[in-house]
Design an enzyme around this catalytic site. Sequence first.
Site, PDB file in Angstrom:
ATOM      1  N   ASP A 107       0.835  -1.204   0.000  1.00  7.20           N
ATOM      2  CA  ASP A 107       0.000   0.000   0.000  1.00  7.20           C
ATOM      3  C   ASP A 107       0.868   1.252   0.000  1.00  7.20           C
ATOM      4  O   ASP A 107       0.598   2.223  -0.717  1.00  7.20           O
ATOM      5  CB  ASP A 107      -0.912  -0.029   1.221  1.00  7.20           C
ATOM      6  CG  ASP A 107      -1.754   1.233   1.355  1.00  7.20           C
ATOM      7  OD1 ASP A 107      -2.450   1.590   0.394  1.00  7.20           O
ATOM      8  OD2 ASP A 107      -1.698   1.872   2.418  1.00  7.20           O
TER       9      ASP A 107
ATOM     10  N   GLU B 232      -2.104  -4.983  -3.727  1.00  3.24           N
ATOM     11  CA  GLU B 232      -1.114  -4.306  -2.889  1.00  3.24           C
ATOM     12  C   GLU B 232      -0.112  -5.286  -2.292  1.00  3.24           C
ATOM     13  O   GLU B 232       1.087  -4.989  -2.189  1.00  3.24           O
ATOM     14  CB  GLU B 232      -1.834  -3.526  -1.788  1.00  3.24           C
ATOM     15  CG  GLU B 232      -2.626  -2.345  -2.329  1.00  3.24           C
ATOM     16  CD  GLU B 232      -3.451  -1.622  -1.278  1.00  3.24           C
ATOM     17  OE1 GLU B 232      -3.931  -0.517  -1.573  1.00  3.24           O
ATOM     18  OE2 GLU B 232      -3.633  -2.177  -0.173  1.00  3.24           O
TER      19      GLU B 232
END
Length: 241
Positions: free
Chosen positions: A66, A137
């Site tokens: 992320d 992610e």
Amino acid sequence: MVHRRALEPHRRDFLRPVMKLNDETFDWLAEQAGTAPRNATLWQEALTHGSMGETIDYQRLEFLGDRVLGLVIAEWLYERNDGAEGKLSQRLNALVSRESCARVARDIELQRHMRLGKQARADGGLDSDNILGDIIESLIGACLLDHDFSTARGMVRKWFADEVEGRAGQRKHPKSALQEWAAGNRRKPPEYELVERSGPDHASRFTVRVSVNGVGEAFGEGDSKQQAETAAAERFLDEHG
């Protein structure tokens, strides 16, 4: 008294189960990153949902990925000189959103390689924006650790090119596209029917029929009902659209 030191990171890695990637997933990952995986266990972890009940899942890698995704996209927008800070922040938030990541996941056919438990599959996990976005992610995090930042940046830029260039949305999800096609041709909404479920519980295969009254029908298969519906919609559009 016996004093035990906490295991150092490289020592903790030895406690992880050693996993192997099947040939299809190995080749797919090599295509995504532009180089072959070196640490199969790391990539398998990135593809594993908590519903598998294993000692590892994607959550820690998602946390890392992320941050990498946000940095790569921010750098990209800065290079493009896409506007003032306020506009750049809005663009960044949209590009790293769960919906954006899920679109990327579907474009690269991530569902074929995800590892979900039986109940998560039955609940539609293979087509969940949240799970798809999380695993995108986690794969970025795995790429960083298995290779380097440059390789992770290259993968992100390849995946998100359509999003950044403003082409996102031109390719609709097959079920949405079929719904719009039916409405545009003054037909009733498509009807989906589960035709067959086969295989063991942990690796079920689903066959779905989609039909549009007065036009025709098509069949699709997948590891979940939702995936089979998507495949059926895509085939219908190929044959009748």
